[in-house]
Design an enzyme around this catalytic site. Structure first.
Site, PDB file in Angstrom:
ATOM      1  N   ARG A 189       4.364  44.976 -52.464  1.00  0.00           N
ATOM      2  CA  ARG A 189       3.929  44.370 -53.679  1.00  0.00           C
ATOM      3  C   ARG A 189       3.038  45.803 -53.862  1.00  0.00           C
ATOM      4  O   ARG A 189       2.426  45.624 -53.604  1.00  0.00           O
ATOM      5  CB  ARG A 189       3.443  43.321 -53.142  1.00  0.00           C
ATOM      6  CG  ARG A 189       1.831  43.010 -54.070  1.00  0.00           C
ATOM      7  CD  ARG A 189       1.517  41.552 -53.585  1.00  0.00           C
ATOM      8  NE  ARG A 189       0.219  41.428 -54.749  1.00  0.00           N
ATOM      9  CZ  ARG A 189      -0.923  41.079 -54.671  1.00  0.00           C
ATOM     10  NH1 ARG A 189      -1.384  41.108 -54.064  1.00  0.00           N
ATOM     11  NH2 ARG A 189      -1.996  40.286 -55.496  1.00  0.00           N
ATOM     12  N   HIS A 220      -5.058  43.774 -61.380  1.00  0.00           N
ATOM     13  CA  HIS A 220      -5.193  44.273 -59.666  1.00  0.00           C
ATOM     14  C   HIS A 220      -6.400  44.950 -60.359  1.00  0.00           C
ATOM     15  O   HIS A 220      -6.944  45.632 -60.416  1.00  0.00           O
ATOM     16  CB  HIS A 220      -4.805  44.882 -58.881  1.00  0.00           C
ATOM     17  CG  HIS A 220      -5.467  44.548 -58.113  1.00  0.00           C
ATOM     18  ND1 HIS A 220      -4.588  44.163 -56.696  1.00  0.00           N
ATOM     19  CD2 HIS A 220      -6.213  44.736 -57.225  1.00  0.00           C
ATOM     20  CE1 HIS A 220      -4.508  43.866 -55.244  1.00  0.00           C
ATOM     21  NE2 HIS A 220      -6.124  44.856 -55.619  1.00  0.00           N
ATOM     22  N   ASN A 274      -4.455  39.432 -59.981  1.00  0.00           N
ATOM     23  CA  ASN A 274      -4.675  39.311 -58.564  1.00  0.00           C
ATOM     24  C   ASN A 274      -6.250  38.753 -58.159  1.00  0.00           C
ATOM     25  O   ASN A 274      -7.266  39.381 -59.179  1.00  0.00           O
ATOM     26  CB  ASN A 274      -4.698  40.555 -57.925  1.00  0.00           C
ATOM     27  CG  ASN A 274      -5.137  40.768 -56.520  1.00  0.00           C
ATOM     28  OD1 ASN A 274      -4.283  40.599 -55.542  1.00  0.00           O
ATOM     29  ND2 ASN A 274      -6.196  41.274 -56.049  1.00  0.00           N
ATOM     30  N   GLU A 275      -6.535  37.648 -57.512  1.00  0.00           N
ATOM     31  CA  GLU A 275      -7.872  36.376 -57.370  1.00  0.00           C
ATOM     32  C   GLU A 275      -8.555  37.411 -58.083  1.00  0.00           C
ATOM     33  O   GLU A 275      -9.816  37.530 -58.529  1.00  0.00           O
ATOM     34  CB  GLU A 275      -8.302  37.867 -56.250  1.00  0.00           C
ATOM     35  CG  GLU A 275      -7.821  38.326 -54.458  1.00  0.00           C
ATOM     36  CD  GLU A 275      -8.235  38.640 -53.562  1.00  0.00           C
ATOM     37  OE1 GLU A 275      -9.659  38.807 -54.109  1.00  0.00           O
ATOM     38  OE2 GLU A 275      -8.263  39.099 -52.173  1.00  0.00           O
ATOM     39  N   ASN A 285      -4.045  34.755 -51.450  1.00  0.00           N
ATOM     40  CA  ASN A 285      -4.764  36.721 -50.057  1.00  0.00           C
ATOM     41  C   ASN A 285      -5.445  35.445 -48.977  1.00  0.00           C
ATOM     42  O   ASN A 285      -6.802  34.839 -50.133  1.00  0.00           O
ATOM     43  CB  ASN A 285      -5.715  37.452 -51.237  1.00  0.00           C
ATOM     44  CG  ASN A 285      -4.396  38.391 -51.881  1.00  0.00           C
ATOM     45  OD1 ASN A 285      -3.252  37.819 -51.986  1.00  0.00           O
ATOM     46  ND2 ASN A 285      -4.800  38.932 -53.069  1.00  0.00           N
ATOM     47  N   TYR A 288      -8.249  36.382 -45.800  1.00  0.00           N
ATOM     48  CA  TYR A 288      -8.372  37.701 -44.560  1.00  0.00           C
ATOM     49  C   TYR A 288      -9.170  36.951 -43.620  1.00  0.00           C
ATOM     50  O   TYR A 288      -8.878  37.500 -42.191  1.00  0.00           O
ATOM     51  CB  TYR A 288      -9.099  38.542 -45.358  1.00  0.00           C
ATOM     52  CG  TYR A 288      -8.596  39.701 -45.993  1.00  0.00           C
ATOM     53  CD1 TYR A 288      -8.179  38.968 -47.255  1.00  0.00           C
ATOM     54  CD2 TYR A 288      -7.893  41.013 -45.823  1.00  0.00           C
ATOM     55  CE1 TYR A 288      -7.482  40.100 -48.244  1.00  0.00           C
ATOM     56  CE2 TYR A 288      -7.163  41.466 -46.389  1.00  0.00           C
ATOM     57  CZ  TYR A 288      -7.714  41.497 -47.543  1.00  0.00           C
ATOM     58  OH  TYR A 288      -5.998  42.251 -48.614  1.00  0.00           O
ATOM     59  N   GLU A 303      -1.227  38.902 -49.504  1.00  0.00           N
ATOM     60  CA  GLU A 303      -1.957  40.042 -48.875  1.00  0.00           C
ATOM     61  C   GLU A 303      -2.926  39.138 -47.688  1.00  0.00           C
ATOM     62  O   GLU A 303      -2.988  38.463 -47.651  1.00  0.00           O
ATOM     63  CB  GLU A 303      -3.717  40.045 -49.785  1.00  0.00           C
ATOM     64  CG  GLU A 303      -3.150  41.147 -50.671  1.00  0.00           C
ATOM     65  CD  GLU A 303      -4.389  41.980 -51.460  1.00  0.00           C
ATOM     66  OE1 GLU A 303      -5.548  41.355 -50.988  1.00  0.00           O
ATOM     67  OE2 GLU A 303      -4.505  42.232 -52.558  1.00  0.00           O
ATOM     68  N   TRP A 312      -2.035  43.937 -45.887  1.00  0.00           N
ATOM     69  CA  TRP A 312      -2.300  44.376 -46.615  1.00  0.00           C
ATOM     70  C   TRP A 312      -3.206  45.752 -45.471  1.00  0.00           C
ATOM     71  O   TRP A 312      -3.674  45.095 -44.700  1.00  0.00           O
ATOM     72  CB  TRP A 312      -3.773  43.835 -47.709  1.00  0.00           C
ATOM     73  CG  TRP A 312      -4.682  44.890 -48.076  1.00  0.00           C
ATOM     74  CD1 TRP A 312      -5.716  45.460 -47.340  1.00  0.00           C
ATOM     75  CD2 TRP A 312      -4.418  44.709 -48.982  1.00  0.00           C
ATOM     76  NE1 TRP A 312      -6.465  46.336 -48.312  1.00  0.00           N
ATOM     77  CE2 TRP A 312      -5.348  45.720 -49.615  1.00  0.00           C
ATOM     78  CE3 TRP A 312      -3.077  44.495 -50.648  1.00  0.00           C
ATOM     79  CZ2 TRP A 312      -5.743  46.783 -50.841  1.00  0.00           C
ATOM     80  CZ3 TRP A 312      -3.726  45.508 -51.124  1.00  0.00           C
ATOM     81  CH2 TRP A 312      -4.301  46.394 -51.782  1.00  0.00           C
ATOM     82  N   GLU A 330     -10.913  51.728 -51.096  1.00  0.00           N
ATOM     83  CA  GLU A 330     -11.659  50.027 -50.638  1.00  0.00           C
ATOM     84  C   GLU A 330     -12.479  49.612 -51.476  1.00  0.00           C
ATOM     85  O   GLU A 330     -14.150  49.038 -51.579  1.00  0.00           O
ATOM     86  CB  GLU A 330     -11.864  49.833 -49.409  1.00  0.00           C
ATOM     87  CG  GLU A 330     -12.669  48.042 -49.188  1.00  0.00           C
ATOM     88  CD  GLU A 330     -11.448  47.224 -49.221  1.00  0.00           C
ATOM     89  OE1 GLU A 330     -10.060  47.605 -49.530  1.00  0.00           O
ATOM     90  OE2 GLU A 330     -11.689  45.822 -49.399  1.00  0.00           O
ATOM     91  N   TRP A 331     -12.377  50.131 -53.036  1.00  0.00           N
ATOM     92  CA  TRP A 331     -13.498  49.511 -54.535  1.00  0.00           C
ATOM     93  C   TRP A 331     -14.853  49.766 -53.473  1.00  0.00           C
ATOM     94  O   TRP A 331     -15.831  50.624 -53.487  1.00  0.00           O
ATOM     95  CB  TRP A 331     -13.716  47.703 -54.624  1.00  0.00           C
ATOM     96  CG  TRP A 331     -12.108  47.858 -54.929  1.00  0.00           C
ATOM     97  CD1 TRP A 331     -11.429  46.611 -53.163  1.00  0.00           C
ATOM     98  CD2 TRP A 331     -11.315  47.322 -55.846  1.00  0.00           C
ATOM     99  NE1 TRP A 331     -10.037  46.445 -54.530  1.00  0.00           N
ATOM    100  CE2 TRP A 331     -10.149  47.226 -55.281  1.00  0.00           C
ATOM    101  CE3 TRP A 331     -11.735  48.591 -56.707  1.00  0.00           C
ATOM    102  CZ2 TRP A 331      -8.800  47.125 -56.531  1.00  0.00           C
ATOM    103  CZ3 TRP A 331     -10.370  48.406 -57.608  1.00  0.00           C
ATOM    104  CH2 TRP A 331      -9.170  47.977 -57.597  1.00  0.00           C
TER     105      TRP A 331
HETATM  106  C1  NOJ Z   1      -8.312  41.397 -52.058  1.00  0.00           C
HETATM  107  C2  NOJ Z   1      -7.659  42.706 -52.498  1.00  0.00           C
HETATM  108  O1  NOJ Z   1      -7.161  42.383 -53.385  1.00  0.00           O
HETATM  109  C3  NOJ Z   1      -7.473  43.631 -52.264  1.00  0.00           C
HETATM  110  O2  NOJ Z   1      -7.693  45.223 -53.722  1.00  0.00           O
HETATM  111  C4  NOJ Z   1      -8.879  44.430 -51.216  1.00  0.00           C
HETATM  112  O3  NOJ Z   1      -8.342  45.999 -50.481  1.00  0.00           O
HETATM  113  C5  NOJ Z   1      -8.684  43.634 -50.095  1.00  0.00           C
HETATM  114  N1  NOJ Z   1      -8.655  41.958 -50.309  1.00  0.00           N
HETATM  115  C6  NOJ Z   1      -9.356  44.044 -48.852  1.00  0.00           C
HETATM  116  O4  NOJ Z   1     -10.355  44.565 -49.278  1.00  0.00           O
END
Ligand code: NOJ
Length: 460
Positions: A75, A121, A167-168, A297, A299, A363, A413, A420-421
């Site tokens: 993906r 995204h 995405n999200e 997604n 976590y 994810e 993921w 990482e943003w």
């Molecule tokens: C979700 C996001 O879609 C992804 O871009 C991000 O890196 C991961 N979470 C981990 O935080």
């Protein structure tokens, strides 16, 4: 041994701005993330996705890695401003961008890897933000998004059978327009609801176009990816039981209910009241039922208590320490990194019961605490990540084989450590270690673990 059916897809996920690099090359126009990264203090290590994992240049290496991991699917997301540098429906397209994604897709298919492609995204073309405020302008953004989607269906639809619109969207609206910690960095209590509403509409009209004009010929499927952590009441008090339900509605139901059922959740309406835009009847007919599957997604799980100051989650307080002081699970680099497989199984059951759609886990993954401070050889022995993946993969297998939940695919993921943003390069989610100084890739032990686990647990 319990196994997934033979058509179960598994692989890894990435996103354009987090891996591509070449941000100012190949004809790409800037996105709101390029701009946001330049604002002082917004990115923990002051970095950006300008180079990231250099995957525009190294895409063949990435595909070779995927192949070596025995994946069935991959993906990734397309950068809108690499396709249309200024973003709009009357703006020129970028042939180099189209050629790049076509080469990537062909390389995947040559290696027997099925592509799952995300259209959006988070990297909105800066041109659209400057021209009319991007996601805030319903008429303009829906038209421009559908035009961009059309370009992707036209250019790649013969190669792609699995499309994900957004995405999200919770992150787009709440972190981008409410908390201001993600691009474009707005802090407002009205904008996030407008942005979310417009993102739902853009998604729905792109799906309508695909279903009417492309699906009959190309035969693919299209849906959306939403994010949610399983919400566990902190204790058995009625208010905390209710708070956990509210947490799910504010994170997930606010998107899933309109899309799968045709209305906003009551718990959201009650609090947001007239700040929540309404769909016209015509719009609702397009929105309701506008996803072929449930893209998830997820976590971790969170313990939920009623009360707090955060409207993004409906004024609840979340954590991972139980009343007796123990943790929900092993803790990693971020608050979304806490190992809790039973919560994953509960979430999958909840989604199937509530929305009755096949599920793709688009994810799921874990950043090991302090991995960015480790030597390469230390980082490669990622036992906490293995604990995470082993627990989550088994919980999903139980959901499928014991509970009858139709999970059709799973994406870890991430394929690579990446940008990482707001955490920059200080959280590493990859199953592959990236040495950013050399761009050399090193498989971690978790990659070896998953490359064996999925083939062993999928019937031939
Ligand atoms: C979700 C996001 O879609 C992804 O871009 C991000 O890196 C991961 N979470 C981990 O935080």
């Amino acid at each position: 041994m319990a196994q997934f059916p033979s058509d179960f897809d598994w692989g890894f996920a990435t996103a354009s701005y987090q891996i591509e690099g070449s941000a100012s090359l190949g004809g790409r126009g800037p996105s709101i993330w390029d701009t946001f990264c330049k604002l002082p203090g917004k990115i923990r290590d002051g970095s950006s996705g300008e180079v990231a994992t250099d995957s525009v240049r190294l895409y063949k290496e990435d595909v070779a890695l995927l192949k070596s991991y025995n994946v069935k699917a991959y993906r990734f997301s397309i950068s809108w401003s690499r396709m249309i540098p200024l973003g709009g429906r009357d703006d020129p397209v970028n042939p180099e961008g189209i050629a790049f994604y076509r080469s990537l897709l062909e390389e995947l298919l040559r290696n027997g890897i099925t592509p799952y492609v995300t259209l959006y995204h988070w990297d909105l073309p800066q041109g659209l933000h400057d021209r009319y405020g991007g996601w805030l302008d319903k008429e303009e953004i829906v038209k421009d998004y559908v035009n961009y989607a059309k370009l992707c269906f036209d250019s790649f639809g013969h190669l792609v059978k699995n499309w994900i619109t957004h995405n999200e969207p919770w992150v787009i609206s709440c972190l981008g327009y409410q908390k201001g910690v993600f691009a474009p960095g707005h802090e407002s209590n009205t904008e996030p609801w407008i942005v979310a509403h417009n993102a739902i509409l853009a998604h729905a009209y792109a799906v309508k176009l695909y279903r009417e004009q492309y699906k009959p010929v190309q035969g693919g499927q299209i849906g959306i990816t939403l994010d949610c952590h399983w919400q566990i009441p902190y204790d058995d008090s009625p208010e905390n039981i209710e708070a956990a339900k509210k947490g799910i509605d504010f994170k997930l139901g606010r998107f899933a209910d309109p899309i799968y059922k045709g209305y906003y959740p009551e718990r959201v309406k009650k609090i947001i009241d007239d700040r929540l835009p309404e769909f016209t009847e015509e719009e609702l007919a397009v929105v309701k039922g506008s996803s072929d599957f449930f893209g998830l997604n997820t976590y971790t799980s969170q313990l939920v208590q009623e009360g707090g100051t955060d409207e993004t989650n409906g004024y609840i307080t979340v954590g991972h320490t139980r009343p007796d002081g123990t943790q929900l699970g092993t803790v990693g680099a971020k608050n979304i990194c806490v190992v809790n497989p039973p919560g994953f199984r509960s979430l999958l059951n909840y989604l199937w019961k509530t929305y009755q759609k096949p599920i793709y886990v688009t994810e799921n993954g874990f950043a090991v605490k302090d991995e960015h401070k480790m030597t390469i050889s230390e980082a490669l022995r990622d036992k906490d990540r293995i604990e995470y993946f082993e627990g989550y993969a088994n919980a999903m297998l139980q959901a499928v084989t014991e509970d009858g939940v139709p999970v059709k695919g799973y994406f870890g993921w991430s394929l690579l450590d990446n940008f990482e943003w707001a955490d920059g390069y200080e959280a590493r989610f990859g199953v592959t270690y990236v040495d950013y100084a050399t761009q050399k890739r090193y498989p971690k032990e978790s990659a070896q673990f998953l490359s064996k686990w999925f083939p062993e647990h999928t019937s031939a």
